[in-house]
Scaffold this motif. Structure first.
Motif, PDB file in Angstrom:
ATOM      1  N   ASP A   1       0.873  -1.236  -0.047  1.00 61.78           N
ATOM      2  CA  ASP A   1       0.178   0.002  -0.018  1.00 61.78           C
ATOM      3  C   ASP A   1       0.834   1.165   0.175  1.00 61.78           C
ATOM      4  N   SER A   2       0.410   2.429  -0.143  1.00 61.32           N
ATOM      5  CA  SER A   2       0.875   3.691  -0.244  1.00 61.32           C
ATOM      6  C   SER A   2       0.202   4.570   0.997  1.00 61.32           C
ATOM      7  N   LEU A   3       0.946   5.438   1.656  1.00 54.60           N
ATOM      8  CA  LEU A   3       0.543   6.382   2.468  1.00 54.60           C
ATOM      9  C   LEU A   3       1.594   7.572   2.512  1.00 54.60           C
ATOM     10  N   ARG A   4       0.795   8.741   3.180  1.00 48.68           N
ATOM     11  CA  ARG A   4       1.562   9.929   2.913  1.00 48.68           C
ATOM     12  C   ARG A   4       1.711  10.563   4.421  1.00 48.68           C
ATOM     13  N   LEU A   5       2.665  10.795   4.882  1.00 54.29           N
ATOM     14  CA  LEU A   5       3.052  11.505   6.204  1.00 54.29           C
ATOM     15  C   LEU A   5       3.269  12.777   5.786  1.00 54.29           C
ATOM     16  N   SER A   6       2.637  13.825   6.917  1.00 54.10           N
ATOM     17  CA  SER A   6       2.793  15.125   6.795  1.00 54.10           C
ATOM     18  C   SER A   6       3.497  15.502   8.150  1.00 54.10           C
ATOM     19  N   CYS A   7       4.062  16.672   7.971  1.00 54.33           N
ATOM     20  CA  CYS A   7       4.929  17.365   9.166  1.00 54.33           C
ATOM     21  C   CYS A   7       4.832  18.554   9.207  1.00 54.33           C
ATOM     22  N   THR A   8       4.068  19.373  10.104  1.00 56.98           N
ATOM     23  CA  THR A   8       3.798  20.830  10.430  1.00 56.98           C
ATOM     24  C   THR A   8       4.528  21.345  11.407  1.00 56.98           C
TER      25      THR A   8
ATOM     26  N   ASN B   1       5.457   4.485  -0.689  1.00 60.17           N
ATOM     27  CA  ASN B   1       4.958   3.691  -1.689  1.00 60.17           C
ATOM     28  C   ASN B   1       5.431   2.368  -1.755  1.00 60.17           C
ATOM     29  N   ASP B   2       4.688   1.359  -1.854  1.00 53.31           N
ATOM     30  CA  ASP B   2       4.896   0.001  -1.744  1.00 53.31           C
ATOM     31  C   ASP B   2       5.680  -0.581  -0.336  1.00 53.31           C
ATOM     32  N   VAL B   3       4.819  -0.304   0.666  1.00 54.43           N
ATOM     33  CA  VAL B   3       5.420  -0.374   1.840  1.00 54.43           C
ATOM     34  C   VAL B   3       5.510  -1.657   2.100  1.00 54.43           C
ATOM     35  N   ARG B   4       6.674  -2.030   3.298  1.00 51.64           N
ATOM     36  CA  ARG B   4       6.762  -3.356   3.601  1.00 51.64           C
ATOM     37  C   ARG B   4       6.784  -3.579   5.037  1.00 51.64           C
ATOM     38  N   PRO B   5       6.508  -4.717   5.631  1.00 56.92           N
ATOM     39  CA  PRO B   5       6.433  -5.018   6.964  1.00 56.92           C
ATOM     40  C   PRO B   5       7.699  -4.330   7.636  1.00 56.92           C
ATOM     41  N   GLU B   6       8.779  -4.449   7.215  1.00 56.67           N
ATOM     42  CA  GLU B   6       9.556  -3.943   7.863  1.00 56.67           C
ATOM     43  C   GLU B   6      10.061  -2.230   8.092  1.00 56.67           C
TER      44      GLU B   6
END
Length: 124
Positions: free
Chosen positions: A16-23, A84-89
């Motif tokens: 899966d993919s996800l996006r982290l944000s930092c403000t 993107n293409d996240v892995r368990p590690e």
């Protein structure tokens, strides 16, 4: 310097993919470089990525090259880590850190402010 705040973590499946944000504060954002570090199980700390104040210089850990991207958005005063293409590690608490000196690199001691972290859990 203001403490950055991360968001966007969650539980996802491998691939899966996800996006982290930092403000952070506008002033800190406009005068700081930043980096993403992660704390994996057993207190293993890894450098993930770093980006310069201008956004023109960036470094990625070998473990995430080709999968993750780091960027900054001047309009929203936000730093992002596109995963993107996240892995368990990749499972870890992801922290945003900032440097008032403009440091861009892997040495955590060169950064002066830590965010509280956002948990990313990748299920196989």
């Amino acid at each position: 310097q203001a403490q950055p705040v991360e968001s966007g973590g969650g539980v996802v499946q491998a691939g899966d993919s996800l996006r982290l944000s930092c403000t952070t504060s506008e002033r800190t954002f406009s005068s700081s470089s930043m980096a993403w570090f992660r704390l994996r199980p057993r207190n293993l700390r890894d450098f993930v990525a770093a980006i310069s104040l201008s956004g023109r210089e960036a470094y990625l850990s070998t473990s995430v090259v080709g999968r993750f991207n780091i960027s900054r958005d001047n309009a929203t005063k936000t730093w992002y880590l596109q995963m993107n293409d996240v892995r368990p590690e990749d499972t870890a608490v992801y922290h945003c850190v900032t440097s008032r000196t403009g440091y861009v690199g892997t040495n955590i001691r060169e950064y002066n402010a830590w965010g509280q972290g956002t948990q990313v859990t990748v299920s196989s």
